[in-house]
Design a protein around this motif. Structure first.
Motif, PDB file in Angstrom:
ATOM      1  N   GLY A 143       0.802  -1.214   0.000  1.00 23.44           N
ATOM      2  CA  GLY A 143       0.000   0.000   0.000  1.00 23.44           C
ATOM      3  C   GLY A 143       0.836   1.265   0.000  1.00 23.44           C
ATOM      4  O   GLY A 143       2.032   1.233   0.304  1.00 23.44           O
ATOM      5  N   TRP A 144       0.195   2.359  -0.359  1.00 19.01           N
ATOM      6  CA  TRP A 144       0.777   3.703  -0.275  1.00 19.01           C
ATOM      7  C   TRP A 144      -0.049   4.517   0.714  1.00 19.01           C
ATOM      8  O   TRP A 144      -1.286   4.501   0.657  1.00 19.01           O
ATOM      9  CB  TRP A 144       0.776   4.397  -1.628  1.00 19.01           C
ATOM     10  CG  TRP A 144       1.803   3.888  -2.583  1.00 19.01           C
ATOM     11  CD1 TRP A 144       1.608   3.030  -3.629  1.00 19.01           C
ATOM     12  CD2 TRP A 144       3.197   4.206  -2.584  1.00 19.01           C
ATOM     13  NE1 TRP A 144       2.798   2.797  -4.275  1.00 19.01           N
ATOM     14  CE2 TRP A 144       3.788   3.506  -3.652  1.00 19.01           C
ATOM     15  CE3 TRP A 144       4.013   5.011  -1.784  1.00 19.01           C
ATOM     16  CZ2 TRP A 144       5.150   3.592  -3.952  1.00 19.01           C
ATOM     17  CZ3 TRP A 144       5.363   5.096  -2.080  1.00 19.01           C
ATOM     18  CH2 TRP A 144       5.924   4.401  -3.156  1.00 19.01           C
ATOM     19  N   PHE A 145       0.653   5.244   1.549  1.00 14.32           N
ATOM     20  CA  PHE A 145       0.028   6.115   2.538  1.00 14.32           C
ATOM     21  C   PHE A 145       0.687   7.483   2.462  1.00 14.32           C
ATOM     22  O   PHE A 145       1.766   7.633   1.892  1.00 14.32           O
ATOM     23  CB  PHE A 145       0.199   5.530   3.946  1.00 14.32           C
ATOM     24  CG  PHE A 145      -0.556   4.253   4.160  1.00 14.32           C
ATOM     25  CD1 PHE A 145      -0.108   3.057   3.619  1.00 14.32           C
ATOM     26  CD2 PHE A 145      -1.726   4.243   4.901  1.00 14.32           C
ATOM     27  CE1 PHE A 145      -0.817   1.879   3.792  1.00 14.32           C
ATOM     28  CE2 PHE A 145      -2.440   3.080   5.088  1.00 14.32           C
ATOM     29  CZ  PHE A 145      -1.979   1.896   4.528  1.00 14.32           C
ATOM     30  N   ARG A 146       0.051   8.475   3.033  1.00 13.96           N
ATOM     31  CA  ARG A 146       0.643   9.806   3.064  1.00 13.96           C
ATOM     32  C   ARG A 146       0.266  10.512   4.350  1.00 13.96           C
ATOM     33  O   ARG A 146      -0.768  10.214   4.962  1.00 13.96           O
ATOM     34  CB  ARG A 146       0.216  10.626   1.850  1.00 13.96           C
ATOM     35  CG  ARG A 146      -1.268  10.965   1.790  1.00 13.96           C
ATOM     36  CD  ARG A 146      -1.589  11.652   0.464  1.00 13.96           C
ATOM     37  NE  ARG A 146      -3.009  12.004   0.362  1.00 13.96           N
ATOM     38  CZ  ARG A 146      -3.561  12.512  -0.741  1.00 13.96           C
ATOM     39  NH1 ARG A 146      -2.819  12.723  -1.827  1.00 13.96           N
ATOM     40  NH2 ARG A 146      -4.845  12.795  -0.748  1.00 13.96           N
ATOM     41  N   GLN A 147       1.120  11.443   4.736  1.00 14.06           N
ATOM     42  CA  GLN A 147       0.861  12.242   5.928  1.00 14.06           C
ATOM     43  C   GLN A 147       1.336  13.663   5.688  1.00 14.06           C
ATOM     44  O   GLN A 147       2.519  13.893   5.424  1.00 14.06           O
ATOM     45  CB  GLN A 147       1.551  11.661   7.149  1.00 14.06           C
ATOM     46  CG  GLN A 147       1.202  12.366   8.444  1.00 14.06           C
ATOM     47  CD  GLN A 147       1.674  11.607   9.668  1.00 14.06           C
ATOM     48  OE1 GLN A 147       2.558  10.754   9.596  1.00 14.06           O
ATOM     49  NE2 GLN A 147       1.061  11.904  10.821  1.00 14.06           N
ATOM     50  N   ALA A 148       0.393  14.579   5.757  1.00 17.86           N
ATOM     51  CA  ALA A 148       0.707  15.999   5.632  1.00 17.86           C
ATOM     52  C   ALA A 148       0.932  16.579   7.024  1.00 17.86           C
ATOM     53  O   ALA A 148       0.400  16.050   8.010  1.00 17.86           O
ATOM     54  CB  ALA A 148      -0.442  16.719   4.935  1.00 17.86           C
ATOM     55  N   PRO A 149       1.701  17.658   7.127  1.00 16.41           N
ATOM     56  CA  PRO A 149       1.949  18.272   8.442  1.00 16.41           C
ATOM     57  C   PRO A 149       0.653  18.603   9.155  1.00 16.41           C
ATOM     58  O   PRO A 149      -0.255  19.208   8.563  1.00 16.41           O
ATOM     59  CB  PRO A 149       2.745  19.533   8.086  1.00 16.41           C
ATOM     60  CG  PRO A 149       3.411  19.209   6.800  1.00 16.41           C
ATOM     61  CD  PRO A 149       2.441  18.340   6.052  1.00 16.41           C
ATOM     62  N   LEU A 190      -1.529  16.430 -10.257  1.00 15.91           N
ATOM     63  CA  LEU A 190      -1.274  16.680  -8.842  1.00 15.91           C
ATOM     64  C   LEU A 190      -1.845  18.015  -8.402  1.00 15.91           C
ATOM     65  O   LEU A 190      -1.857  18.998  -9.167  1.00 15.91           O
ATOM     66  CB  LEU A 190       0.218  16.607  -8.558  1.00 15.91           C
ATOM     67  CG  LEU A 190       0.779  15.180  -8.474  1.00 15.91           C
ATOM     68  CD1 LEU A 190       2.290  15.182  -8.655  1.00 15.91           C
ATOM     69  CD2 LEU A 190       0.401  14.547  -7.140  1.00 15.91           C
ATOM     70  N   GLU A 191      -2.314  18.032  -7.159  1.00 15.20           N
ATOM     71  CA  GLU A 191      -2.927  19.215  -6.564  1.00 15.20           C
ATOM     72  C   GLU A 191      -2.146  19.588  -5.297  1.00 15.20           C
ATOM     73  O   GLU A 191      -1.506  18.727  -4.688  1.00 15.20           O
ATOM     74  CB  GLU A 191      -4.377  18.900  -6.200  1.00 15.20           C
ATOM     75  CG  GLU A 191      -5.216  18.420  -7.364  1.00 15.20           C
ATOM     76  CD  GLU A 191      -6.562  17.848  -6.940  1.00 15.20           C
ATOM     77  OE1 GLU A 191      -6.798  17.718  -5.709  1.00 15.20           O
ATOM     78  OE2 GLU A 191      -7.380  17.525  -7.833  1.00 15.20           O
ATOM     79  N   PRO A 192      -2.217  20.865  -4.891  1.00 13.57           N
ATOM     80  CA  PRO A 192      -1.520  21.253  -3.656  1.00 13.57           C
ATOM     81  C   PRO A 192      -1.907  20.384  -2.449  1.00 13.57           C
ATOM     82  O   PRO A 192      -1.066  20.125  -1.585  1.00 13.57           O
ATOM     83  CB  PRO A 192      -1.947  22.709  -3.466  1.00 13.57           C
ATOM     84  CG  PRO A 192      -2.139  23.194  -4.871  1.00 13.57           C
ATOM     85  CD  PRO A 192      -2.737  22.043  -5.610  1.00 13.57           C
ATOM     86  N   ASP A 193      -3.153  19.920  -2.401  1.00 11.77           N
ATOM     87  CA  ASP A 193      -3.591  19.071  -1.286  1.00 11.77           C
ATOM     88  C   ASP A 193      -2.921  17.698  -1.288  1.00 11.77           C
ATOM     89  O   ASP A 193      -3.048  16.958  -0.315  1.00 11.77           O
ATOM     90  CB  ASP A 193      -5.110  18.891  -1.309  1.00 11.77           C
ATOM     91  CG  ASP A 193      -5.846  20.127  -0.799  1.00 11.77           C
ATOM     92  OD1 ASP A 193      -7.069  20.198  -0.971  1.00 11.77           O
ATOM     93  OD2 ASP A 193      -5.177  21.014  -0.229  1.00 11.77           O
ATOM     94  N   ASP A 194      -2.217  17.358  -2.362  1.00 17.90           N
ATOM     95  CA  ASP A 194      -1.476  16.092  -2.400  1.00 17.90           C
ATOM     96  C   ASP A 194      -0.126  16.206  -1.697  1.00 17.90           C
ATOM     97  O   ASP A 194       0.575  15.203  -1.534  1.00 17.90           O
ATOM     98  CB  ASP A 194      -1.260  15.644  -3.844  1.00 17.90           C
ATOM     99  CG  ASP A 194      -2.552  15.314  -4.560  1.00 17.90           C
ATOM    100  OD1 ASP A 194      -2.684  15.706  -5.744  1.00 17.90           O
ATOM    101  OD2 ASP A 194      -3.427  14.671  -3.953  1.00 17.90           O
TER     102      ASP A 194
END
Length: 126
Positions: A38-44, A88-92
């Motif tokens: 899987g791929w996951f992401r975490q923004a500040p 891609l969007e800034p929210d990515d």
């Protein structure tokens, strides 16, 4: 112990594309082919969220915000996992992590994953 290593992050403008890669060590090609990845992401300031997952049978799942823009794939001969990110969007913008799930059933981006990479940063500017 499984080791996962991501690469391919960077800075792009909105509308651009990036391709993330992840390589998994400690698997034979035959074993890796059966592992849910899987791929996951975490923004500040945000919690980590699941982005996409792919099973050994090639079945995929995506969170709604990336459907139609991101594609997860794998190359079992190379013990590799990929995430093609288009439009891609800034929210990515986030740190992106690949992960492996030891359980053979229930491969989905909302499932529990047991092994994690160190992450690769993706920054999208408007």
């Amino acid at each position: 112990q499984v080791q996962l290593s991501e690469s391919g992050g960077g800075s792009v403008q909105a509308g651009g594309s990036l391709r993330l890669s992840c390589t998994a060590s400690s698997y034979t090609s035959r074993n890796y082919g059966s592992v849910c990845m899987g791929w996951f992401r975490q923004a500040p300031g945000n919690e980590r969220e699941g982005v996409a997952a792919i099973g050994g049978d090639g079945g995929t799942s995506y969170t709604d915000s990336v459907k139609g823009r991101f594609t997860v794939s794998r190359d079992n001969a190379k013990n590799a996992l990929y995430l093609q990110m288009n439009s891609l969007e800034p929210d990515d913008t986030a740190m992106y992590y690949c992960a492996a799930r030891t359980a053979w059933y229930g491969c989905h981006f909302t499932a529990t994953f047991s092994d994690w990479g160190q992450g690769t940063q993706v920054t999208v500017s408007s």
